[in-house]
Design an enzyme around this catalytic site. Structure first.
Site, PDB file in Angstrom:
ATOM      1  NE  ARG A  87      78.964 -60.119  -0.475  1.00 34.01           N
ATOM      2  CZ  ARG A  87      78.518 -59.297   0.451  1.00 34.01           C
ATOM      3  NH1 ARG A  87      77.890 -58.186   0.108  1.00 34.01           N
ATOM      4  NH2 ARG A  87      78.639 -59.572   1.730  1.00 34.01           N
ATOM      5  CE1 TYR A 230      86.003 -62.108  -3.400  1.00 30.44           C
ATOM      6  CE2 TYR A 230      83.789 -61.186  -3.549  1.00 30.44           C
ATOM      7  CZ  TYR A 230      84.711 -61.985  -2.906  1.00 30.44           C
ATOM      8  OH  TYR A 230      84.330 -62.671  -1.797  1.00 30.44           O
ATOM      9  CE  LYS A 239      76.727 -64.003  -0.866  1.00 34.11           C
ATOM     10  NZ  LYS A 239      76.133 -64.697   0.272  1.00 34.11           N
ATOM     11  CG  HIS A 259      72.637 -64.659   3.176  1.00 27.99           C
ATOM     12  ND1 HIS A 259      73.301 -63.711   3.917  1.00 27.99           N
ATOM     13  CD2 HIS A 259      73.595 -65.388   2.574  1.00 27.99           C
ATOM     14  CE1 HIS A 259      74.601 -63.867   3.775  1.00 27.99           C
ATOM     15  NE2 HIS A 259      74.816 -64.874   2.971  1.00 27.99           N
ATOM     16  CB  SER A 281      79.165 -61.900   5.960  1.00 28.59           C
ATOM     17  OG  SER A 281      78.243 -61.792   4.900  1.00 28.59           O
ATOM     18  CB  CYS A 283      77.859 -65.094  12.143  1.00 26.41           C
ATOM     19  SG  CYS A 283      77.701 -63.354  12.499  1.00 26.41           S
ATOM     20  CG  ASP A 306      76.018 -68.089   0.982  1.00 23.50           C
ATOM     21  OD1 ASP A 306      76.002 -67.545   2.105  1.00 23.50           O
ATOM     22  OD2 ASP A 306      76.200 -67.455  -0.070  1.00 23.50           O
ATOM     23  CG  ASN A 396      86.347 -61.852   1.268  1.00 20.60           C
ATOM     24  OD1 ASN A 396      85.682 -62.742   1.795  1.00 20.60           O
ATOM     25  ND2 ASN A 396      85.932 -61.204   0.191  1.00 20.60           N
ATOM     26  NE  ARG A 398      84.911 -65.195   0.234  1.00 26.03           N
ATOM     27  CZ  ARG A 398      83.630 -65.111   0.592  1.00 26.03           C
ATOM     28  NH1 ARG A 398      82.839 -66.139   0.494  1.00 26.03           N
ATOM     29  NH2 ARG A 398      83.152 -63.991   1.080  1.00 26.03           N
TER      30      ARG A 398
HETATM   31  C1  OXD Z   1      78.717 -63.388   2.171  1.00 24.46           C
HETATM   32  C2  OXD Z   1      79.242 -64.457   1.321  1.00 24.46           C
HETATM   33  O1  OXD Z   1      79.308 -62.302   2.233  1.00 24.46           O
HETATM   34  O2  OXD Z   1      78.667 -65.557   1.345  1.00 24.46           O
HETATM   35  O3  OXD Z   1      77.691 -63.622   2.792  1.00 24.46           O
HETATM   36  O4  OXD Z   1      80.216 -64.222   0.611  1.00 24.46           O
HETATM   37 MN    MN Z   2      76.748 -65.476   2.200  1.00 28.05          MN
END
Ligand code: OXD
Ligand code: MN
Length: 617
Positions: A87, A230, A239, A259, A281, A283, A306, A396, A398
């Site tokens: 992001r 992305y 988001k 979130h 993010s 965690c 999420d 990152n 995915r």
């Molecule tokens: C974040 C995601 O960054 O879910 O929180 O991608």
């Molecule tokens: Mn997220």
């Protein structure tokens, strides 16, 4: 409710290859076609056949690699441009009419200025490409908690990802009546194949642009995203809609777009509770959403990993849905040891992005197995051998996978009524100060805990708090309006919910001892914390009052079978008033940064906390 997956079309849906019953949708699509000048327009049906046709086309064109179907059926690897891997927060804007409505935690531009600039960028940006029209529902089809959107995109990667992540296609079109409200989500990778002189050029595997804008217009409920393919920038349901735009809709309509993951926990006695939890993010949020309890007899099921939309129901209780239909999870660190449920979920029908490719045509990333297989190709497509300084998968990297494939998915995950939320958890990555678990003394204190949620950025020297990155409610990059106003909205929601308000807890799996090692084993052992929270909800256990909130009593905490020395327990819950005072100074600075809209009640909480701490020095 039956859903039609692109991969197992148990209920074939007739493709609806034409305009909708919504004049405003039809007019917008026509207007965008004129602006974007694509070669073709494709209305997405959301069928398995469409997914198959698109993925075959992308494999042919070199933008997807089909994985070995023996290991990973109907699954693909995408490699992004190395400049388009995450992001882009610096390119993300909230374009409210008044800058103060975006607040200091967001980048702001005037809507007219942004629209004028982006209109010129979007003009002709789809030349030589297909413009896909993607109608989608965030939330179960037809639920009063759901919202509709229409994404226009020139990225087939975004289309197939939206097909996994949302209820997309003909079934969403059926929800779009003449007066239905919907969110317009415009996306282009910003890489036309035909220039102003009409000269056509070859495409690349991952088209994007160095010029990126992810712009949100909260008052008109629009998203304009330019230049990035992305996920977080291009799957606009996630988001952009479900958090940034939806948080504004939620403020206006009296609900919460958060979130947060949602889980259903069932105790050995058969008591079931639903919990929502916000974690910044990185965690371990997905791990917690798919927790495999080590405590015997416990069951945790997944509803969302999420995002949660929470709304008071007719009985005044807070109900939640997961507006998404898939998981867009971080691959590195996901393995049998850390999250076997996620590993089982991605058995097939999965799109992987920026992970390594193995010799046998399957994928790999750091943490999937202890040892890397031989003959790997890294996320950029170069040969890779273990021991290289760079990782094989991008950190990152995915996986995008239908939620329905998750072995721990709860029956209610697709229930239009949602689930009643009994407790809300906030958890950051904190080496110091924050105890393993504590309970807010009341809703207002819970809002204070959410507002001061933070992760520690730098290693903390002994007795010192590291630099804190405040991530209030884990919403810092996702709140579509002023942060102080958002806290005020939370306070008001508490007043409205009254005695029905869920109880609020703070958790921290990451506290470290003086030697720098983690004090708590985490993962499945977090079920012990869940057990305590559930028994608090049942009124079976008490608390010890502290500046952090209510702490568990050791004798009432399920420690049997865990080798946790008393010293580690004490350290997990130790409150050092001097260190807490130093932290409270950082909090005061953070509140000052957020500014005049910080609710008085939260400032007062901070002042009272500081007096309390001073009296304990
Ligand atoms: C974040 C995601 O960054 O879910 O929180 O991608
Ligand atoms: Mn997220």
């Amino acid at each position: 409710m039956t859903m039609t997956l692109p991969f197992s079309p148990t209920r074939p849906v007739a493709p609806l290859a034409g305009p909708t019953l919504s004049p405003s949708v039809n007019a917008w699509v026509a207007e965008m076609r004129d602006l974007l000048q694509p070669d073709e327009v494709h209305w997405c049906s959301g069928t398995a056949a469409e997914f198959d046709q698109l993925t075959k086309q992308m494999v042919r064109e070199g933008s997807l690699i089909r994985l070995n179907p023996e290991w990973r059926p109907n699954s693909f690897l995408a490699r992004s441009d190395p400049r388009d891997v995450a992001r882009s927060e610096e390119s993300t804007f909230i374009c409210s009419r008044r800058p103060e409505d975006a607040g200091v935690t967001n980048n702001w531009r005037a809507p007219a200025t942004m629209k004028a600039k982006l209109t010129e960028l979007f003009r002709g940006s789809m030349r030589g490409r297909t413009m896909y029209v993607v109608p989608f529902s965030m939330g179960p089809l037809g639920s009063s908690l759901s919202k509709l959107g229409v994404q226009i995109t020139d990225s087939p990667y975004a289309v197939i990802s939206m097909q996994i992540m949302t209820r997309m296609g003909a079934e969403a079109v059926r929800q779009l009546g003449p007066d239905t409200e919907w969110v317009a989500a415009l996306h282009s990778v910003g890489s036309p194949l035909v220039d102003d002189a009409g000269v056509r050029r070859e495409d690349v595997a991952w088209p994007c642009s160095d010029t990126k804008y992810i712009a949100h217009f909260p008052e008109t409920r629009e998203i304009w995203s330019y230049g990035s393919g992305y996920g977080g920038n291009s799957l606009l349901g996630k988001k952009c809609f479900a958090l940034r735009i939806a948080s504004v809709i939620a403020r206006d309509e009296g609900w919460l777009a958060e979130h947060m993951l949602i889980i259903k926990a069932t105790s050995p006695e058969g008591v079931t509770r639903h919990l929502a939890a916000a974690f910044p993010s990185a965690c371990g949020k997905t791990n917690f959403a798919m927790l495999q309890p080590t405590l015997p007899g416990w069951k945790v099921e997944t509803i969302g990993d999420d995002i949660a939309w929470l709304r008071p129901d007719d009985d005044g209780r807070l109900r939640a849905i997961n507006p998404e239909r898939g998981f867009f999870g971080v691959a590195p660190g996901t393995g049998e040891a850390t999250n076997p449920t996620a590993v089982a979920t991605i058995w097939g029908n999965t799109i992987f992005t920026n992970v390594a490719l193995a010799e046998d045509g399957d994928v790999w990333w750091e943490g999937l197995t202890d040892r890397a297989p031989k003959g790997l190709v890294d996320w950029e497509g170069n040969p890779w051998t273990a021991g290289e300084p760079a990782t094989a998968a991008h950190p990152n990297g995915r996986f995008t996978v239908p939620a329905e494939q998750c072995p721990s998915i709860a029956d209610e995950w697709n229930d239009p009524k949602g689930v009643v939320i009994d407790a809300i958890l906030f958890g950051g990555r904190r080496a110091t100060n924050i105890p393993l678990v504590c309970e807010a003394t009341d809703w207002e204190h819970g809002v204070f805990l959410g507002a001061t949620l933070a992760s520690e950025q730098t290693a903390a020297a002994e007795g010192h708090v590291g630099t804190l990155r405040y991530d209030p409610f884990a919403m810092l990059p996702f709140c579509g309006y002023d942060m102080g106003d958002y806290w005020q909205h939370w306070l008001q929601m508490g007043e409205r919910l009254g005695e029905h308000a869920p109880r609020i807890f703070q958790v921290n799996w990451f506290r470290k001892g003086a030697d720098g090692s983690f004090l708590w084993p985490g993962y499945g052992e977090n079920s012990r914390v869940l057990d305590w929270i559930m028994r608090r909800l049942n009124g079976e256990v008490g608390t010890v009052a502290s500046p952090a909130g209510g702490l568990p009593k050791r004798a009432e905490f399920a420690l049997a079978g865990l080798d946790l020395p008393t010293a580690a327990w004490d350290e997990l819950f130790r409150i050092d008033p001097a260190a807490w005072l130093r932290e409270s100074e950082q909090t005061a600075e953070f509140f000052d940064r957020v500014g005049a809209t910080v609710p008085k009640a939260l400032r007062l909480r901070l002042t009272l906390l500081r007096w309390d701490l001073v009296s304990r020095l």
